[in-house]
Design a protein around this motif. Structure first.
Motif, PDB file in Angstrom:
ATOM      1  N   ARG A 705       0.798  -1.213   0.000  1.00  0.00           N
ATOM      2  CA  ARG A 705       0.000   0.000   0.000  1.00  0.00           C
ATOM      3  C   ARG A 705       0.845   1.283   0.000  1.00  0.00           C
ATOM      4  O   ARG A 705       0.312   2.367   0.146  1.00  0.00           O
ATOM      5  CB  ARG A 705      -0.948   0.001   1.212  1.00  0.00           C
ATOM      6  CG  ARG A 705      -2.241  -0.748   0.957  1.00  0.00           C
ATOM      7  CD  ARG A 705      -3.062  -0.001  -0.104  1.00  0.00           C
ATOM      8  NE  ARG A 705      -4.148  -0.790  -0.636  1.00  0.00           N
ATOM      9  CZ  ARG A 705      -5.359  -0.842  -0.122  1.00  0.00           C
ATOM     10  NH1 ARG A 705      -5.623  -0.167   0.961  1.00  0.00           N
ATOM     11  NH2 ARG A 705      -6.290  -1.558  -0.692  1.00  0.00           N
ATOM     12  N   SER A 706       2.166   1.138  -0.119  1.00  0.00           N
ATOM     13  CA  SER A 706       3.077   2.288  -0.130  1.00  0.00           C
ATOM     14  C   SER A 706       2.953   3.117   1.154  1.00  0.00           C
ATOM     15  O   SER A 706       3.054   4.345   1.136  1.00  0.00           O
ATOM     16  CB  SER A 706       2.815   3.183  -1.353  1.00  0.00           C
ATOM     17  OG  SER A 706       3.001   2.456  -2.540  1.00  0.00           O
ATOM     18  N   PHE A 707       2.779   2.424   2.269  1.00  0.00           N
ATOM     19  CA  PHE A 707       2.744   3.097   3.568  1.00  0.00           C
ATOM     20  C   PHE A 707       4.176   3.208   4.087  1.00  0.00           C
ATOM     21  O   PHE A 707       4.592   2.540   5.039  1.00  0.00           O
ATOM     22  CB  PHE A 707       1.879   2.330   4.562  1.00  0.00           C
ATOM     23  CG  PHE A 707       0.412   2.338   4.248  1.00  0.00           C
ATOM     24  CD1 PHE A 707      -0.152   3.336   3.479  1.00  0.00           C
ATOM     25  CD2 PHE A 707      -0.424   1.329   4.723  1.00  0.00           C
ATOM     26  CE1 PHE A 707      -1.502   3.349   3.186  1.00  0.00           C
ATOM     27  CE2 PHE A 707      -1.782   1.331   4.434  1.00  0.00           C
ATOM     28  CZ  PHE A 707      -2.314   2.346   3.664  1.00  0.00           C
ATOM     29  N   GLY A 846      -0.090 -19.459  -4.402  1.00  0.00           N
ATOM     30  CA  GLY A 846      -1.087 -18.410  -4.178  1.00  0.00           C
ATOM     31  C   GLY A 846      -0.491 -17.027  -4.037  1.00  0.00           C
ATOM     32  O   GLY A 846      -1.170 -16.096  -3.578  1.00  0.00           O
ATOM     33  N   ASP A 847       0.779 -16.860  -4.469  1.00  0.00           N
ATOM     34  CA  ASP A 847       1.434 -15.549  -4.379  1.00  0.00           C
ATOM     35  C   ASP A 847       1.154 -14.781  -5.661  1.00  0.00           C
ATOM     36  O   ASP A 847       1.980 -14.693  -6.572  1.00  0.00           O
ATOM     37  CB  ASP A 847       2.935 -15.737  -4.177  1.00  0.00           C
ATOM     38  CG  ASP A 847       3.649 -14.418  -3.868  1.00  0.00           C
ATOM     39  OD1 ASP A 847       2.995 -13.357  -3.969  1.00  0.00           O
ATOM     40  OD2 ASP A 847       4.844 -14.455  -3.529  1.00  0.00           O
ATOM     41  N   VAL A 848      -0.052 -14.215  -5.749  1.00  0.00           N
ATOM     42  CA  VAL A 848      -0.487 -13.590  -6.995  1.00  0.00           C
ATOM     43  C   VAL A 848       0.276 -12.299  -7.285  1.00  0.00           C
ATOM     44  O   VAL A 848       0.449 -11.920  -8.450  1.00  0.00           O
ATOM     45  CB  VAL A 848      -2.009 -13.343  -6.975  1.00  0.00           C
ATOM     46  CG1 VAL A 848      -2.768 -14.613  -7.184  1.00  0.00           C
ATOM     47  CG2 VAL A 848      -2.442 -12.689  -5.669  1.00  0.00           C
ATOM     48  N   ARG A 849       0.747 -11.623  -6.266  1.00  0.00           N
ATOM     49  CA  ARG A 849       1.565 -10.421  -6.518  1.00  0.00           C
ATOM     50  C   ARG A 849       2.801 -10.773  -7.324  1.00  0.00           C
ATOM     51  O   ARG A 849       3.106 -10.148  -8.344  1.00  0.00           O
ATOM     52  CB  ARG A 849       2.021  -9.800  -5.190  1.00  0.00           C
ATOM     53  CG  ARG A 849       1.022  -8.979  -4.457  1.00  0.00           C
ATOM     54  CD  ARG A 849       1.652  -8.171  -3.343  1.00  0.00           C
ATOM     55  NE  ARG A 849       2.931  -8.691  -2.860  1.00  0.00           N
ATOM     56  CZ  ARG A 849       3.854  -7.974  -2.237  1.00  0.00           C
ATOM     57  NH1 ARG A 849       3.654  -6.689  -2.035  1.00  0.00           N
ATOM     58  NH2 ARG A 849       4.967  -8.516  -1.813  1.00  0.00           N
ATOM     59  N   SER A 850       3.536 -11.781  -6.851  1.00  0.00           N
ATOM     60  CA  SER A 850       4.761 -12.181  -7.545  1.00  0.00           C
ATOM     61  C   SER A 850       4.458 -12.713  -8.937  1.00  0.00           C
ATOM     62  O   SER A 850       5.226 -12.479  -9.880  1.00  0.00           O
ATOM     63  CB  SER A 850       5.495 -13.247  -6.724  1.00  0.00           C
ATOM     64  OG  SER A 850       5.929 -12.711  -5.495  1.00  0.00           O
ATOM     65  N   ARG A 851       3.354 -13.418  -9.082  1.00  0.00           N
ATOM     66  CA  ARG A 851       2.982 -13.943 -10.400  1.00  0.00           C
ATOM     67  C   ARG A 851       2.810 -12.818 -11.410  1.00  0.00           C
ATOM     68  O   ARG A 851       3.323 -12.889 -12.530  1.00  0.00           O
ATOM     69  CB  ARG A 851       1.680 -14.740 -10.291  1.00  0.00           C
ATOM     70  CG  ARG A 851       1.195 -15.353 -11.607  1.00  0.00           C
ATOM     71  CD  ARG A 851      -0.219 -15.841 -11.456  1.00  0.00           C
ATOM     72  NE  ARG A 851      -1.160 -14.727 -11.298  1.00  0.00           N
ATOM     73  CZ  ARG A 851      -2.384 -14.858 -10.797  1.00  0.00           C
ATOM     74  NH1 ARG A 851      -2.817 -16.022 -10.381  1.00  0.00           N
ATOM     75  NH2 ARG A 851      -3.166 -13.795 -10.698  1.00  0.00           N
ATOM     76  N   THR A 884      -7.317  -3.944  -8.671  1.00  0.00           N
ATOM     77  CA  THR A 884      -8.253  -4.586  -7.744  1.00  0.00           C
ATOM     78  C   THR A 884      -7.630  -4.773  -6.372  1.00  0.00           C
ATOM     79  O   THR A 884      -8.276  -4.558  -5.340  1.00  0.00           O
ATOM     80  CB  THR A 884      -8.699  -5.948  -8.310  1.00  0.00           C
ATOM     81  OG1 THR A 884      -9.296  -5.747  -9.582  1.00  0.00           O
ATOM     82  CG2 THR A 884      -9.690  -6.628  -7.379  1.00  0.00           C
ATOM     83  N   LEU A 885      -6.357  -5.169  -6.361  1.00  0.00           N
ATOM     84  CA  LEU A 885      -5.665  -5.398  -5.099  1.00  0.00           C
ATOM     85  C   LEU A 885      -5.447  -4.100  -4.336  1.00  0.00           C
ATOM     86  O   LEU A 885      -5.497  -4.067  -3.108  1.00  0.00           O
ATOM     87  CB  LEU A 885      -4.315  -6.081  -5.371  1.00  0.00           C
ATOM     88  CG  LEU A 885      -3.439  -6.410  -4.157  1.00  0.00           C
ATOM     89  CD1 LEU A 885      -4.130  -7.440  -3.275  1.00  0.00           C
ATOM     90  CD2 LEU A 885      -2.075  -6.921  -4.601  1.00  0.00           C
ATOM     91  N   THR A 891       0.399  -1.314  -9.995  1.00  0.00           N
ATOM     92  CA  THR A 891      -0.456  -0.711 -11.028  1.00  0.00           C
ATOM     93  C   THR A 891       0.370   0.186 -11.945  1.00  0.00           C
ATOM     94  O   THR A 891       0.224   0.152 -13.174  1.00  0.00           O
ATOM     95  CB  THR A 891      -1.577   0.108 -10.368  1.00  0.00           C
ATOM     96  OG1 THR A 891      -2.424  -0.766  -9.624  1.00  0.00           O
ATOM     97  CG2 THR A 891      -2.410   0.830 -11.414  1.00  0.00           C
ATOM     98  N   ALA A 892       1.239   0.992 -11.354  1.00  0.00           N
ATOM     99  CA  ALA A 892       2.055   1.902 -12.164  1.00  0.00           C
ATOM    100  C   ALA A 892       2.994   1.131 -13.091  1.00  0.00           C
ATOM    101  O   ALA A 892       3.172   1.495 -14.267  1.00  0.00           O
ATOM    102  CB  ALA A 892       2.860   2.825 -11.244  1.00  0.00           C
ATOM    103  N   TYR A 893       3.597   0.062 -12.587  1.00  0.00           N
ATOM    104  CA  TYR A 893       4.519  -0.765 -13.386  1.00  0.00           C
ATOM    105  C   TYR A 893       3.791  -1.362 -14.590  1.00  0.00           C
ATOM    106  O   TYR A 893       4.266  -1.283 -15.739  1.00  0.00           O
ATOM    107  CB  TYR A 893       5.085  -1.850 -12.483  1.00  0.00           C
ATOM    108  CG  TYR A 893       6.221  -2.673 -13.059  1.00  0.00           C
ATOM    109  CD1 TYR A 893       6.919  -2.277 -14.197  1.00  0.00           C
ATOM    110  CD2 TYR A 893       6.611  -3.856 -12.425  1.00  0.00           C
ATOM    111  CE1 TYR A 893       7.963  -3.042 -14.699  1.00  0.00           C
ATOM    112  CE2 TYR A 893       7.654  -4.624 -12.919  1.00  0.00           C
ATOM    113  CZ  TYR A 893       8.331  -4.221 -14.060  1.00  0.00           C
ATOM    114  OH  TYR A 893       9.358  -4.993 -14.559  1.00  0.00           O
ATOM    115  N   ALA A 894       2.616  -1.941 -14.351  1.00  0.00           N
ATOM    116  CA  ALA A 894       1.853  -2.543 -15.441  1.00  0.00           C
ATOM    117  C   ALA A 894       1.336  -1.482 -16.411  1.00  0.00           C
ATOM    118  O   ALA A 894       1.308  -1.700 -17.644  1.00  0.00           O
ATOM    119  CB  ALA A 894       0.690  -3.347 -14.867  1.00  0.00           C
ATOM    120  N   THR A 895       0.923  -0.336 -15.883  1.00  0.00           N
ATOM    121  CA  THR A 895       0.418   0.742 -16.745  1.00  0.00           C
ATOM    122  C   THR A 895       1.514   1.266 -17.664  1.00  0.00           C
ATOM    123  O   THR A 895       1.279   1.543 -18.855  1.00  0.00           O
ATOM    124  CB  THR A 895      -0.138   1.892 -15.873  1.00  0.00           C
ATOM    125  OG1 THR A 895      -1.145   1.371 -14.997  1.00  0.00           O
ATOM    126  CG2 THR A 895      -0.752   2.988 -16.724  1.00  0.00           C
TER     127      THR A 895
END
Length: 1022
Positions: A705-707, A846-851, A884-885, A891-895
């Motif tokens: 969450r960039s906290f 189940g590590d969807v972030r890394s995937r 969604t997460l 999000t920025a990397y994929a965008t």
């Protein structure tokens, strides 16, 4: 801004500038109708749910929140639809709601009638009744107690019709009202006042026979339906008519009755919304009651008729409930000419006033001889209601304990009204208007202070008056005590009291003056609790967290969640705790007022031993750790990458864990401040293992969450704690976590320094898994700085330790890192297998972030090979997942990847839109390397648009960022792109110079692009 007008006296409508312009859905209309029927008063979430559904669905809370959000969007800007605790409040001016206008017009009309201004009163009554377009909220299906509220509003219209008829009789318009009264009696044949006025109208019109016939019909109805004879008023009127006599045309002015009210407060400030709401709630009782209640007709334990207006002001001790109630009662005195009764029921004390005693005092005030006051609660209640029947009395019941104490004291006839104060909400009273009294807003609190100490003194340029009000926390009692203290010490500057109040341990002692003390006010509520609830109150005061969920209570008391939740609700009921809101799972969160927390901590320190305090606090802190661990597991697909210490855990019930952390990022959103304070309190206890474990468990949640502030605060606290205790493994783990933070913040130098220290500490502690985790972070640092050979070596060294620990999460990170290096060096055939293995393993665990991160790099490979369509599909999927997460950096990397694909497809408009979005995200999270990567693509966009000067300026910024980090490969790529722009702009010498500088950097990092740049230089130098 458009003028808005709300209509509830008929179908619900909203008009802008006089036009009906807003259409609402069925559920929105129900919500708005409920709020309008209680305008300027908070309507609880439960009452709104009851209004919306007969059988509420499980999703009722979230559905209600959706309807309120839709309603806010539909209403014009500036509409004051506010959230108040667990309810909602629609604030409106007296001229913005037809119901408020109606009540105001009726109030003024009755005053004019009492002053003998019958003509003016008639005009006002006519204007008020003209506002009615049908039944209140007609066509809107309401449920719950709001149906009773509708009935109450309709009752006010009926009584207004009768008042209007009475005024018209005074004006001699006898014949005009006969038809109106007949229509009314056709619908409400038991209304004796209407029969009385109809008899009188016939008699004054010279229709003596019809008047006597009206009496006979009235008697037949009353005997048949109720089994009672007509009231004495009707019988007396019949006797007068039979004797050719009539009552006087204008009623004689009434003598003012008794008044037991305490004196009004001369310097009363603010609370205008609550004052208006209470006066509006008490307004229906202004009509003269004409039906008497037969003695003994109602048991003292049965709630009286719904037509008696009840208004309950609730709030915590010291918030000003009594002051407001007395102020309201004085405002409304002219509406209740027979008298105003007042009693302090002492509901917050150990021995509340007995209702039988209260009735005795009321009866004596009502001129019942002490010798004839009956014994027994029921007998006193019967006589009390009989004395109030047909009168207009305001009964003020201050500091009520509960509904049972109140029922015997409620009048039975609608000419009376009841104003109640209590620390409890008293939701069991029928059709009562509930007003939750919040803390005083800072502006009103400052105005109160000015009244107490003088405007000049409060205006000292130091701004200490604002600070003083803030330290009082908006509690009027505290402000009054502070003001009285300063008024008694004119030689004090405000800064002296501010200094004294700034010490939280002595604040309650300072907030005492004469007979007033905040501590005494809080003690009343505390002493009235059950012993388990008192203990919970004490222990909750030990927590530093600003707000918390109910599971903390279970941990502090070491009991099942359901039992602890019941106890916490007791504290809420008496306003020793406030509801701070709800977390995303719908669970309530609670908080202390600052002064209440100070009192709770005092109680804990005096009534709990040090060992008991430490044990309770440890349970709560380890519960934070248990839940944070579970949230990490849900996010990262397992326990991987999470070093464990030796802290024993107190874990909440499994269903509570599931309820709170099923959405791990929602959990960290709600608990991030609590985690920071829990780490701090662990350190203060010297619980070094608990401290570093909690900080480490929260790291990936904070990262996602960039906290960053919370990440830094927890790790710096834990590092100091573990160093103080000499905990080698804890120090190393925290240093490794700080390295991840420095890496995310592009502070490469500090990242390298703490990683070297962490590596040495793990070696000393002989922790091979921790050692491997540091090697992976070192490899990532080398990769980002273009030192690919060292990075591959570090990844290789880490592999054995990671495999031995069964840490699949870090294994995925290694495969992704190695694949990324091969991609950067142009070895796509080597990169692909590593990245696809990372995707498969991430799917398995189940590590969807890394995937999704691995898939983005695979997309970059597709893009480099020229398959922009396949790359765009992968980037779009990753972007949707990270959206969604709620993972901004992902999000920025994929965008950015998708924008690069659009550039390759020459879809420049969409590329620019995507780049703007990616840049905004990176700027928001403060990631400069991410910004550099977006600007690099932006420069390519400007080159394709032949906007060469802008491209040069953009690349110059990229180069500056990469030099500062440093990021040599990215720096080299930016110089190569700069040369390309210069070439196309026709400046070949500048192009060659940029390429030569680029080649130096790219060769040093073994980048695949080095050969291409060398070829460019050779081509253009020949």
């Amino acid at each position: 801004m458009a003028a808005v007008f709300f209509g509830i006296l008929g179908p619900v409508c909203v008009r802008l500038d006089g036009r009906q312009s807003i259409e609402l859905s069925g559920k929105q209309s129900v919500v708005l109708a409920s709020l309008l029927l209680n305008v300027n008063t908070t309507v609880s979430r439960d009452r709104l749910i009851a209004a919306l559904w007969e059988n509420a669905p499980h999703s009722a809370v979230s559905n209600l929140q959706t309807y309120v959000a839709q309603l806010r969007k539909a209403l014009p800007p500036g509409t004051r639809l506010l959230t108040r605790g667990s309810g909602y409040l629609l604030q409106a001016g007296a001229d913005e709601v037809d119901l408020l206008i109606f009540d105001q017009e009726v109030r003024l009309a009755r005053l004019e009638a009492e002053r003998g201004e019958a003509g003016a009163a008639a005009e006002r009554f006519e204007r008020a009744l003209a506002l009615w377009r049908g039944q209140p909220a007609e066509g809107t299906p309401l449920g719950g107690d709001l149906l009773a509220r509708v009935a109450e509003v309709e009752e006010r219209r009926t009584e207004t019709l009768l008042d209007y008829a009475e005024v018209k009789l005074v004006l001699g318009a006898h014949k005009e009202i006969i038809d109106d009264l007949r229509r009314l009696l056709a619908d409400q044949p038991l209304r004796e006042r209407a029969w009385y006025l109809l008899m009188l109208a016939h008699a004054r019109a010279g229709q003596r026979d019809k008047a006597l016939g009206t009496y006979r019909r009235a008697r037949d109805v009353l005997v048949e339906e109720l089994g009672v004879e007509p009231s004495k008023d009707l019988q007396d009127l019949q006797s007068m008519i039979l004797g050719d006599g009539l009552p006087p045309v204008a009623p004689e002015p009434r003598a003012r009755g008794i008044c037991q009210l305490p004196p009004d407060i001369a310097d009363f400030v603010g609370r205008q919304g609550e004052l208006a709401a209470a006066l509006e709630a008490l307004g229906p009782a202004r009509q003269r009651a004409t039906t008497s209640e037969p003695a003994g007709a109602e048991s003292a334990w049965i709630p009286p008729t719904l037509t008696v207006p009840l208004c309950v002001i609730s709030g915590q001790g010291g918030v000003g409930k009594t002051a407001l109630a007395v102020h309201i009662a004085h405002h409304a005195r002219h509406d209740f000419p027979d008298g105003q009764l007042y009693i302090n029921l002492r509901g917050g004390e150990n021995r509340p006033t007995d209702p039988e005693e209260a009735l005795g005092r009321f009866l004596r005030a009502l001129e019942v001889d002490s010798a004839t006051v009956p014994t027994g609660l029921d007998q006193r209640a019967e006589l009390y209601r009989a004395k109030l029947a047909n009168g207009r009395y305001l009964v003020v019941l201050d500091d009520a304990a509960d509904e049972g104490q109140l029922y015997p004291l409620l009048p039975g006839t609608p000419g009376c009204a009841v104003l109640i104060t209590s620390r409890h909400r008293l939701t069991g009273l029928p059709a009562a208007r509930l007003i939750d009294l919040p803390m005083m807003p800072s502006g009103e609190a400052l105005e109160l202070l000015r009244h107490l100490i003088g405007a000049d003194r409060a205006a000292e340029p130091s701004g200490d008056a604002d600070t003083l009000v803030q330290l009082c926390g908006g509690l009027p009692l505290a402000v009054r005590i502070a003001g009285a203290k300063l008024a008694a010490r004119p030689h004090w500057g405000l800064d002296q009291l501010v200094t004294r109040l700034s010490d939280t341990r002595s604040r309650l002692r300072q907030l005492s003056h004469g007979s007033q003390a905040v501590r005494a006010s809080l003690a009343v509520g505390y002493q009235g609790l059950t012993p388990p609830a008192r203990r919970l109150f004490r222990l909750l005061g030990l927590l530093e967290a600003q707000d918390f969920a109910a599971w903390t209570a279970a941990a502090l008391l070491d009991m099942p969640h359901a039992e602890a939740e019941d106890l916490i609700e007791q504290l809420v009921d008496v306003r020793l705790l406030d509801v701070a809101g709800h977390d995303p799972s719908g669970q309530a969160r609670f908080r202390f007022h600052d002064l209440t927390r100070a009192y709770a901590r005092e109680c804990a320190e005096t009534e709990e031993s040090e060992n008991e305090r430490i044990a309770a606090l440890r349970r709560a802190l380890t519960a934070w750790l248990a839940l944070t661990r579970q949230a990490h597991v849900r996010l990262c697909g397992g326990h991987y990458r999470l070093p464990y210490g030796r802290s024993p855990l107190w874990s909440p019930d499994p269903e509570i864990v599931e309820r709170h952390v099923r959405d791990p990022l929602a959990w960290v959103e709600a608990e991030r401040a609590g985690i920071v304070t829990a780490v701090g309190q662990s350190a203060a206890l010297g619980a070094d293992e608990l401290c570093w474990e909690l900080a480490s468990s929260a790291m990936h949640l904070f990262e996602t969450r960039s906290f960053y502030d919370e990440w830094r605060a927890t790790h710096e606290t834990a590092l100091l704690c573990t160093r103080t205790s000499g905990n080698l493994r804890g120090q190393a783990t925290v240093l490794n976590g700080l390295a991840g933070l420095y890496l995310a913040r592009d502070d490469m130098q500090r990242c390298g320094e703490v990683l070297e220290e962490a590596l040495a500490l793990f070696e000393k502690a002989e922790d091979r898994h921790g050692h491997a985790l540091v090697l992976v972070n070192l490899a990532e640092l080398h990769r980002l700085q273009g030192r690919y050979a060292q990075a591959l070596e570090m990844y290789e060294q880490a592999t054995e330790g990671v495999a031995r620990a069964g840490d699949h999460g870090t294994e995925i990170a290694i495969m992704r890192g190695v694949g990324h290096i091969h991609f950067n060096q142009g070895r796509y055939d080597l990169a692909g297998p590593y990245l696809r293995r990372a995707v498969r393993l991430a799917d398995d665990t189940g590590d969807v972030r890394s995937r999704e991160f691995a898939r983005i790099i695979l997309g970059e490979i597709e893009l480099a090979r020229g398959d922009s369509a396949a790359a765009a599909a992968g980037f779009s999927q990753a972007m949707a997942y990270f959206d969604t997460l709620g993972f901004p950096r992902g999000t920025a990397y994929a965008t950015l990847g998708l924008a690069s694909a659009r550039l390759a497809q020459h879809d420049l408009d969409d590329a620019e839109r995507l780049l703007q979005r990616a840049l905004a995200i990176y700027d928001n999270v403060g990631e400069s390397l991410g910004r550099a990567r977006v600007l690099f693509a932006w420069a390519e966009l400007r080159r394709l648009q032949s906007r060469f000067d802008e491209a040069v300026a953009t690349l110059t910024e990229v180069i500056a960022i990469c030099q500062a980090i440093p990021a040599p490969r990215r720096h080299g790529l930016a110089l190569r792109a700069l040369g390309d722009v210069y070439r196309e702009a026709g400046d070949l010498p500048a192009a060659v110079d940029a390429w030569q500088r680029s080649l130096t950097l790219l060769e040093a990092t073994s980048s695949a692009e080095a050969r291409q740049v060398a070829a460019l230089i050779k081509q253009h130098l020949v």
